[in-house]
Write an enzyme that holds these catalytic residues in place. Structure first.
Site, PDB file in Angstrom:
ATOM      1  N   CYS A 150     -14.588  -5.964   3.517  1.00  0.00           N
ATOM      2  CA  CYS A 150     -13.640  -5.922   2.406  1.00  0.00           C
ATOM      3  C   CYS A 150     -12.282  -6.383   2.909  1.00  0.00           C
ATOM      4  CB  CYS A 150     -13.562  -4.534   1.786  1.00  0.00           C
ATOM      5  SG  CYS A 150     -13.098  -3.227   2.929  1.00  0.00           S
ATOM      6  N   GLU A 184      -3.947   2.905  -2.769  1.00  0.00           N
ATOM      7  CA  GLU A 184      -4.808   1.739  -2.985  1.00  0.00           C
ATOM      8  C   GLU A 184      -4.814   1.485  -4.481  1.00  0.00           C
ATOM      9  OE1 GLU A 184      -6.565  -0.249  -1.043  1.00  0.00           O
ATOM     10  OE2 GLU A 184      -6.688   0.759   0.884  1.00  0.00           O
ATOM     11  N   HIS A 241       0.818  -1.213   0.000  1.00  0.00           N
ATOM     12  CA  HIS A 241       0.000   0.000   0.000  1.00  0.00           C
ATOM     13  C   HIS A 241       0.857   1.270   0.000  1.00  0.00           C
ATOM     14  CE1 HIS A 241      -3.368  -2.741   1.169  1.00  0.00           C
ATOM     15  NE2 HIS A 241      -3.966  -1.955   0.294  1.00  0.00           N
ATOM     16  N   GLU A 250      -5.932  -1.618  -6.635  1.00  0.00           N
ATOM     17  CA  GLU A 250      -6.514  -2.939  -6.461  1.00  0.00           C
ATOM     18  C   GLU A 250      -7.426  -3.330  -7.614  1.00  0.00           C
ATOM     19  OE1 GLU A 250      -6.698  -2.699  -1.598  1.00  0.00           O
ATOM     20  OE2 GLU A 250      -8.565  -2.452  -2.715  1.00  0.00           O
ATOM     21  N   TRP A 288     -13.509   3.954  -2.227  1.00  0.00           N
ATOM     22  CA  TRP A 288     -13.891   2.879  -3.138  1.00  0.00           C
ATOM     23  C   TRP A 288     -15.381   2.555  -3.110  1.00  0.00           C
ATOM     24  CZ3 TRP A 288     -11.129   2.114   1.342  1.00  0.00           C
ATOM     25  CH2 TRP A 288     -11.756   1.360   2.339  1.00  0.00           C
ATOM     26  N   TYR A 304      -9.489  -0.253  -9.165  1.00  0.00           N
ATOM     27  CA  TYR A 304      -9.554   0.865  -8.244  1.00  0.00           C
ATOM     28  C   TYR A 304      -8.148   1.363  -7.911  1.00  0.00           C
ATOM     29  CZ  TYR A 304      -9.769   2.672  -3.434  1.00  0.00           C
ATOM     30  OH  TYR A 304      -9.594   3.408  -2.297  1.00  0.00           O
ATOM     31  N   HIS A 318      -8.363  -8.512   1.500  1.00  0.00           N
ATOM     32  CA  HIS A 318      -7.466  -9.093   0.513  1.00  0.00           C
ATOM     33  C   HIS A 318      -7.359 -10.591   0.750  1.00  0.00           C
ATOM     34  CE1 HIS A 318      -6.166  -4.960   1.451  1.00  0.00           C
ATOM     35  NE2 HIS A 318      -6.017  -4.866   0.143  1.00  0.00           N
ATOM     36  N   HIS A 366      -2.687  -5.197  -6.625  1.00  0.00           N
ATOM     37  CA  HIS A 366      -2.944  -6.427  -5.886  1.00  0.00           C
ATOM     38  C   HIS A 366      -4.438  -6.755  -5.878  1.00  0.00           C
ATOM     39  CE1 HIS A 366      -3.180  -3.096  -3.014  1.00  0.00           C
ATOM     40  NE2 HIS A 366      -4.013  -3.834  -2.315  1.00  0.00           N
ATOM     41  N   GLU A 369     -14.724  -9.297  10.691  1.00  0.00           N
ATOM     42  CA  GLU A 369     -15.119  -7.910  10.911  1.00  0.00           C
ATOM     43  C   GLU A 369     -16.453  -7.797  11.640  1.00  0.00           C
ATOM     44  OE1 GLU A 369     -14.990  -5.584   7.307  1.00  0.00           O
ATOM     45  OE2 GLU A 369     -12.998  -6.339   6.795  1.00  0.00           O
TER      46      GLU A 369
END
Length: 172
Positions: A65, A110, A24, A112, A157, A101, A67, A30, A85
């Site tokens: 959200c 960011e 990042h 991604e 995003w 994004y 990865h 990624h 979360e």
């Protein structure tokens, strides 16, 4: 704990692995995902990110959200992050599109390829306070009006990804 992400090319092909924060900071492309979870009334579950998050703390965003880890499928990672979360499980995860994004947030980049999923949840969240400070289910028309009136209340995003996911969920 060091968290790694999957580095990819523009076609979503694996290019290797990188440490999450370093990636990042450098802005390397990624793989990521965003989950849009609806209740049985068709309302979207939003979360407000914990104030202590390393970026976008206190902003509203999609249900979960993150990865995928190296070797983990994107769908498995989406289920994992929904549990981590918000402490809930979901029904079937339906692909809702892919969103390319890129945004500069503070000193981070960011960059991604965000895999979008829609799903249904039946339980109320029990969030991890290190991840989520607040949550709510919101009617879609109310959400669209809120985004238009107060875009700064949401993560960078969220609105573009929501436009794709909303179009997909309307077709379902």
């Amino acid at each position: 704990m060091v968290e790694n992400v999957v580095l990819i090319d523009e076609a979503d092909g694996d290019r290797g692995v990188g440490e999450k924060l370093a990636v990042h900071l450098s802005g390397e492309l990624h793989r990521a995902f965003s989950v849009f979870a609806f209740n049985v009334r068709g309302e979207l579950l939003l979360q407000r990110r914990a104030l202590t998050k390393y970026h976008s703390g206190g902003l509203w965003t999609n249900s979960a959200c993150g990865h995928p880890r190296p070797g983990e499928t994107t769908a498995h990672a989406a289920r994992r992050r929904l549990r981590e979360e918000l402490g809930i499980d979901c029904g079937a995860l339906e692909p809702a599109g892919v969103y390319r994004y890129r945004a500069e947030i503070l000193d981070l980049v960011e960059n991604e390829l965000d895999h979008l999923f829609v799903t249904t949840v039946t339980d109320d969240p029990v969030p991890d306070p290190d991840e989520v400070v607040e949550w709510r289910f919101v009617a879609l028309d109310e959400l669209d009006a809120w985004i238009a009136a107060e875009p700064e209340a949401f993560t960078a995003w969220f609105a573009p990804a929501w436009a794709i996911a909303r179009a997909r969920s309307a077709r379902a």
